[in-house]
Enzyme design. Structure first.
Site, PDB file in Angstrom:
ATOM      1  N   ALA A   1       2.995   2.162  55.299  1.00 17.31           N
ATOM      2  CA  ALA A   1       3.670   2.252  56.488  1.00 17.31           C
ATOM      3  C   ALA A   1       2.735   1.857  57.662  1.00 17.31           C
ATOM      4  O   ALA A   1       3.407   1.357  58.719  1.00 17.31           O
ATOM      5  CB  ALA A   1       4.086   3.413  56.818  1.00 17.31           C
TER       6      ALA A   1
ATOM      7  N   ARG B   1      -5.732  -5.771  60.890  1.00 20.90           N
ATOM      8  CA  ARG B   1      -6.836  -6.743  60.856  1.00 20.90           C
ATOM      9  C   ARG B   1      -6.907  -8.366  59.620  1.00 20.90           C
ATOM     10  O   ARG B   1      -7.415  -9.148  59.843  1.00 20.90           O
ATOM     11  CB  ARG B   1      -8.356  -5.441  60.034  1.00 20.90           C
ATOM     12  CG  ARG B   1      -8.812  -5.242  61.165  1.00 20.90           C
ATOM     13  CD  ARG B   1      -9.938  -4.230  60.454  1.00 20.90           C
ATOM     14  NE  ARG B   1      -9.815  -3.150  59.935  1.00 20.90           N
ATOM     15  CZ  ARG B   1     -10.278  -2.097  58.630  1.00 20.90           C
ATOM     16  NH1 ARG B   1     -11.913  -3.020  58.334  1.00 20.90           N
ATOM     17  NH2 ARG B   1     -10.149  -1.456  58.224  1.00 20.90           N
TER      18      ARG B   1
ATOM     19  N   LYS C   1       1.259  -6.955  55.448  1.00 17.92           N
ATOM     20  CA  LYS C   1      -0.135  -6.754  54.180  1.00 17.92           C
ATOM     21  C   LYS C   1       0.199  -6.472  53.186  1.00 17.92           C
ATOM     22  O   LYS C   1      -0.465  -7.339  51.994  1.00 17.92           O
ATOM     23  CB  LYS C   1      -1.585  -5.517  55.353  1.00 17.92           C
ATOM     24  CG  LYS C   1      -1.872  -5.630  53.590  1.00 17.92           C
ATOM     25  CD  LYS C   1      -3.351  -4.967  54.896  1.00 17.92           C
ATOM     26  CE  LYS C   1      -3.266  -2.997  54.418  1.00 17.92           C
ATOM     27  NZ  LYS C   1      -4.250  -2.245  55.250  1.00 17.92           N
TER      28      LYS C   1
ATOM     29  N   GLN D   1       9.147   5.944  58.533  1.00 17.59           N
ATOM     30  CA  GLN D   1       8.125   6.898  59.103  1.00 17.59           C
ATOM     31  C   GLN D   1       7.872   5.402  60.669  1.00 17.59           C
ATOM     32  O   GLN D   1       7.425   4.988  60.393  1.00 17.59           O
ATOM     33  CB  GLN D   1       6.794   6.667  58.299  1.00 17.59           C
ATOM     34  CG  GLN D   1       5.738   7.247  59.277  1.00 17.59           C
ATOM     35  CD  GLN D   1       4.213   7.164  58.938  1.00 17.59           C
ATOM     36  OE1 GLN D   1       3.217   6.330  58.289  1.00 17.59           O
ATOM     37  NE2 GLN D   1       3.355   8.421  59.188  1.00 17.59           N
TER      38      GLN D   1
ATOM     39  N   GLU E   1     -13.346  12.556  57.080  1.00 16.76           N
ATOM     40  CA  GLU E   1     -13.326  11.479  57.857  1.00 16.76           C
ATOM     41  C   GLU E   1     -14.429  11.102  57.935  1.00 16.76           C
ATOM     42  O   GLU E   1     -14.877  11.814  58.581  1.00 16.76           O
ATOM     43  CB  GLU E   1     -12.142  11.674  58.227  1.00 16.76           C
ATOM     44  CG  GLU E   1     -10.561  11.793  57.869  1.00 16.76           C
ATOM     45  CD  GLU E   1     -10.289  10.927  56.480  1.00 16.76           C
ATOM     46  OE1 GLU E   1     -10.001   9.710  56.936  1.00 16.76           O
ATOM     47  OE2 GLU E   1     -10.136  11.319  55.182  1.00 16.76           O
TER      48      GLU E   1
ATOM     49  N   ARG F   1       8.301 -32.749  36.122  1.00 16.97           N
ATOM     50  CA  ARG F   1       9.067 -31.699  36.989  1.00 16.97           C
ATOM     51  C   ARG F   1       9.929 -31.218  36.166  1.00 16.97           C
ATOM     52  O   ARG F   1       9.848 -31.424  35.547  1.00 16.97           O
ATOM     53  CB  ARG F   1       9.278 -32.280  38.550  1.00 16.97           C
ATOM     54  CG  ARG F   1       8.221 -33.342  39.500  1.00 16.97           C
ATOM     55  CD  ARG F   1       8.782 -34.828  40.302  1.00 16.97           C
ATOM     56  NE  ARG F   1       9.737 -33.935  40.890  1.00 16.97           N
ATOM     57  CZ  ARG F   1      10.912 -34.370  41.571  1.00 16.97           C
ATOM     58  NH1 ARG F   1      11.037 -35.757  41.610  1.00 16.97           N
ATOM     59  NH2 ARG F   1      12.025 -34.239  41.963  1.00 16.97           N
TER      60      ARG F   1
ATOM     61  N   TYR G   1       8.839 -43.710  37.164  1.00 14.18           N
ATOM     62  CA  TYR G   1       9.655 -42.868  37.678  1.00 14.18           C
ATOM     63  C   TYR G   1      10.644 -42.581  36.245  1.00 14.18           C
ATOM     64  O   TYR G   1      12.041 -43.063  36.230  1.00 14.18           O
ATOM     65  CB  TYR G   1      10.076 -42.343  38.524  1.00 14.18           C
ATOM     66  CG  TYR G   1      11.110 -41.407  39.696  1.00 14.18           C
ATOM     67  CD1 TYR G   1      11.053 -40.461  38.775  1.00 14.18           C
ATOM     68  CD2 TYR G   1      11.786 -41.926  39.464  1.00 14.18           C
ATOM     69  CE1 TYR G   1      11.921 -39.237  39.487  1.00 14.18           C
ATOM     70  CE2 TYR G   1      13.236 -41.291  39.602  1.00 14.18           C
ATOM     71  CZ  TYR G   1      13.057 -39.640  39.614  1.00 14.18           C
ATOM     72  OH  TYR G   1      13.161 -38.501  40.094  1.00 14.18           O
TER      73      TYR G   1
ATOM     74  N   ALA H   1       5.446 -50.195  31.618  1.00 19.67           N
ATOM     75  CA  ALA H   1       4.767 -49.611  32.713  1.00 19.67           C
ATOM     76  C   ALA H   1       5.189 -50.297  34.372  1.00 19.67           C
ATOM     77  O   ALA H   1       6.537 -51.346  33.294  1.00 19.67           O
ATOM     78  CB  ALA H   1       3.559 -50.910  33.104  1.00 19.67           C
TER      79      ALA H   1
HETATM   80  C1  UD1 Z   1      -7.661   7.274  54.412  1.00 21.70           C
HETATM   81  C2  UD1 Z   1      -8.064   8.460  53.928  1.00 21.70           C
HETATM   82  C3  UD1 Z   1      -9.682   8.773  53.741  1.00 21.70           C
HETATM   83  C4  UD1 Z   1      -9.759   8.005  52.420  1.00 21.70           C
HETATM   84  C5  UD1 Z   1      -9.141   6.753  52.754  1.00 21.70           C
HETATM   85  C6  UD1 Z   1      -9.535   5.215  51.182  1.00 21.70           C
HETATM   86  C7  UD1 Z   1      -6.197   9.954  55.130  1.00 21.70           C
HETATM   87  C8  UD1 Z   1      -6.424  10.478  56.732  1.00 21.70           C
HETATM   88  N1  UD1 Z   1      -7.659   9.486  55.065  1.00 21.70           N
HETATM   89  O1  UD1 Z   1      -8.148   6.721  55.222  1.00 21.70           O
HETATM   90  O2  UD1 Z   1      -9.808  10.057  53.268  1.00 21.70           O
HETATM   91  O3  UD1 Z   1     -11.043   7.814  52.321  1.00 21.70           O
HETATM   92  O4  UD1 Z   1      -7.742   6.232  53.334  1.00 21.70           O
HETATM   93  O5  UD1 Z   1      -8.657   4.082  51.736  1.00 21.70           O
HETATM   94  O6  UD1 Z   1      -5.817   9.799  54.423  1.00 21.70           O
HETATM   95  N2  UD1 Z   1      -0.075   4.989  56.775  1.00 21.70           N
HETATM   96  C9  UD1 Z   1       0.540   5.267  56.352  1.00 21.70           C
HETATM   97  N3  UD1 Z   1       0.982   5.681  57.179  1.00 21.70           N
HETATM   98  C10 UD1 Z   1       0.298   6.468  58.543  1.00 21.70           C
HETATM   99  C11 UD1 Z   1      -0.564   6.282  58.283  1.00 21.70           C
HETATM  100  C12 UD1 Z   1      -1.417   5.509  57.226  1.00 21.70           C
HETATM  101  O7  UD1 Z   1       1.742   4.826  56.169  1.00 21.70           O
HETATM  102  O8  UD1 Z   1       0.875   6.944  59.447  1.00 21.70           O
HETATM  103  C13 UD1 Z   1      -0.761   4.537  54.807  1.00 21.70           C
HETATM  104  C14 UD1 Z   1      -1.501   2.878  54.837  1.00 21.70           C
HETATM  105  O9  UD1 Z   1      -0.584   1.922  55.450  1.00 21.70           O
HETATM  106  C15 UD1 Z   1      -2.434   2.739  54.024  1.00 21.70           C
HETATM  107  C16 UD1 Z   1      -2.109   3.951  53.728  1.00 21.70           C
HETATM  108  O10 UD1 Z   1      -1.725   5.045  54.071  1.00 21.70           O
HETATM  109  O11 UD1 Z   1      -1.973   2.245  52.590  1.00 21.70           O
HETATM  110  C17 UD1 Z   1      -4.109   4.627  54.067  1.00 21.70           C
HETATM  111  O12 UD1 Z   1      -3.776   4.879  55.286  1.00 21.70           O
HETATM  112  P1  UD1 Z   1      -5.286   4.331  56.263  1.00 21.70           P
HETATM  113  O13 UD1 Z   1      -5.077   3.910  57.635  1.00 21.70           O
HETATM  114  O14 UD1 Z   1      -6.036   2.687  55.000  1.00 21.70           O
HETATM  115  O15 UD1 Z   1      -6.452   5.488  56.460  1.00 21.70           O
HETATM  116  P2  UD1 Z   1      -8.069   4.904  56.399  1.00 21.70           P
HETATM  117  O16 UD1 Z   1      -7.992   5.527  57.817  1.00 21.70           O
HETATM  118  O17 UD1 Z   1      -8.546   4.169  55.673  1.00 21.70           O
END
Ligand code: UD1
Ligand code: CA
Length: 466
Positions: A10, A15, A22, A73, A156, A341, A374, A388
């Site tokens: 979600a 970035r 993504k 979500q 975290e 092709r 062709y 040719a």
């Molecule tokens: C999370 C973990 C961290 C871990 C890291 C590994 C938590 C709080 N932290 O951190 O411990 O080391 O992943 O990569 O879980 N996503 C949602 N909805 C949300 C938030 C995130 O679907 O509300 C999904 C994102 O799309 C992604 C994944 O969850 O695929 C991880 O989210 P991200 O924000 O990258 O988590 P990190 O802060 O990197």
């Protein structure tokens, strides 16, 4: 055992600086999310729920498989909140496996090891040791002399103390636990942290409070747990993925001139003793027979290539799954600089030389088009020689028309075959002809202006400059 896989996807992926969500960015020609789906689909008894938020519709449109549950979500309030959206889809008596949609190279063996734990009521966590753990959640373990005490918490980056930041064991985010536990524990998670988010990682404390064990395991390779947040990370994972494919091909008996200059975006099947020179790209479904040799800088898509075929430098083969594959028979020689092709079929011993383009063309065995041609919408028999510069004029501006050339015909150089037209077996076409009418078998046909030789003609003389 029933496995309910929850894929988190979600997040916004800011970035990447991209209009494309993504998880739809391609790795090896396939969306990141598709890699995860394909891997977890190999788990026996798996049912998949994907949590989407940002650009949910765009993501869903890419996966029309009816077996996927989609959980929305709307606001991204954290990983625990994301998992909460998937809870209604979980079955009783199943194990819940949580993975990320932007971590594409996770392997089946690693997931199977988590799912098939001896302790089915435990929370199983995939962790990894990183030289640079910055940004990840750190694994905090109970003090013991060996440093392998039970996990007590995941902290975290933003919430960690300076000592905790020194910990090199990180949370990969992948975990497995009984679905019933997940359902009852998620509501206990609060958002009282620096980011005011619902952290899935807080489930460790909840599990322990309920008297459940935390078990950890590690992936075989760190690439498996590497996530994509930036285009640089995506490019690095692409190389890692291509290296995996190259290694697999070499194990299967293929020689690669340079495994680092090889790319496959699809499914490449190979016979024995295949040689692939530098900088080749394979796309879609490609099958190479035994003894195939491919020169440098070739692009080959959706094609079945027979045994002992030679494809020389800079050849482009562009079959299409919807418009027709390219099929090449045994011992055919193609290129350099040829372009085959969609819907091209070459029988055995055919030769296609430089600057020859074919489309929906069938060439019978041992026929040759060695230079500058062709051949489109053409049905060409066996032992035909295409001189040719021969062009099938297949398009009248509105419709496409067929050219038919029977066995043993000889088409002189620079012939225009204005379709629809047919050339009988054994016929010969004089060079430079424009052929608009059928040519009977064994005839000589010459369709060009009569040559006039003019005597006593004087060349213009150069004017004097002022
Ligand atoms: C999370 C973990 C961290 C871990 C890291 C590994 C938590 C709080 N932290 O951190 O411990 O080391 O992943 O990569 O879980 N996503 C949602 N909805 C949300 C938030 C995130 O679907 O509300 C999904 C994102 O799309 C992604 C994944 O969850 O695929 C991880 O989210 P991200 O924000 O990258 O988590 P990190 O802060 O990197
Ligand atoms: Ca992340």
């Amino acid at each position: 055992m029933a496995i309910d896989v929850i894929i988190l996807a979600a997040g916004q992926g800011t970035r990447m600086k991209s209009a494309l969500p993504k998880v739809l960015h391609p790795l090896g020609g396939k969306p990141l999310l598709a890699h995860v789906i394909d891997t977890v689909n190999h788990l026996d008894g798996a049912q998949i729920t994907i949590v989407v938020g940002h650009q949910a519709e765009a993501i869903k449109d890419n996966f029309t498989d009816n077996n996927i549950n989609w959980a929305e979500q709307t606001d991204q309030l954290g990983t625990a909140h994301a998992v909460a959206q998937a809870l209604p889809y979980l079955r009783n008596n199943s194990q819940a496996l949580i993975v990320y949609g932007d971590v594409p190279l996770i392997e089946l063996e690693t997931l199977t090891a988590l799912v098939d734990s001896v302790n089915e009521s435990a929370l199983r966590l995939l962790t990894a040791q990183l030289a640079n753990p910055t940004g990840y959640g750190r694994i905090v373990r109970a003090d013991n002399d060996d440093g392998d005490g039970e996990v007590v918490a995941i902290v975290e980056q933003k919430d960690a103390t300076p000592e905790q930041l020194e910990i090199s064991e990180i949370n990969t985010g992948v975990m497995c636990l009984p679905s019933e536990s997940l359902k009852s524990w998620i509501p206990e998670i609060k958002s009282d942290n620096v980011q005011k988010e619902y952290y899935l990682t807080d489930i460790i404390a909840v599990a322990k409070a309920h008297g459940h064990r935390i078990i950890t395991s590690q992936p075989r390779s760190l690439n498996e747990v590497e996530g994509v947040n930036t285009r640089l990370q995506l490019a690095k994972l692409e190389r890692a993925y291509q290296a995996q494919i190259a290694n697999r091909l070499m194990d299967a008996g293929v020689s690669l001139a340079d495994p680092q200059r090889f790319d496959c975006r699809g499914d490449l099947k190979v016979g024995t003793d295949v040689f692939i020179d530098l900088n080749c790209l394979f796309e879609g479904n490609v099958c190479l027979g035994n003894g195939v040799r491919i020169g440098p800088n070739c692009v080959i898509a959706n094609a079945n290539i027979g045994n002992d075929v030679a494809i020389k430098a800079n050849t482009v083969i562009e079959g299409s799954t919807s418009k027709g594959l390219v099929t090449v028979g045994d011992r055919v020689q193609i290129g350099p600089f040829a372009r085959l092709r969609e819907g091209t079929t070459l029988a055995e011993d055919v030769r296609i030389g430089n600057f020859v383009e074919t489309k929906k063309a069938l060439l019978g065995s041992a026929s040759k088009a060695n230079h500058l041609s062709y051949l489109g919408d053409a049905q060409i028999g066996e032992g035909v020689n295409i001189g040719a510069g021969t062009i099938t004029c297949n398009y009248d501006g509105v419709n496409k028309h067929q050219t038919k050339i029977d066995d043993g015909a000889f088409i002189g150089s620079n012939t225009s075959l204005v379709a629809p037209v047919s050339i009988g077996g054994g016929a010969t076409i004089g060079a430079g002809s424009t052929i608009c009418k059928a040519v009977p078998a064994d005839n000589l046909s010459v369709g060009r202006g009569i040559q006039r030789n003019i005597k006593g003609w004087a060349r213009p003389v150069k004017k004097k400059q002022d």
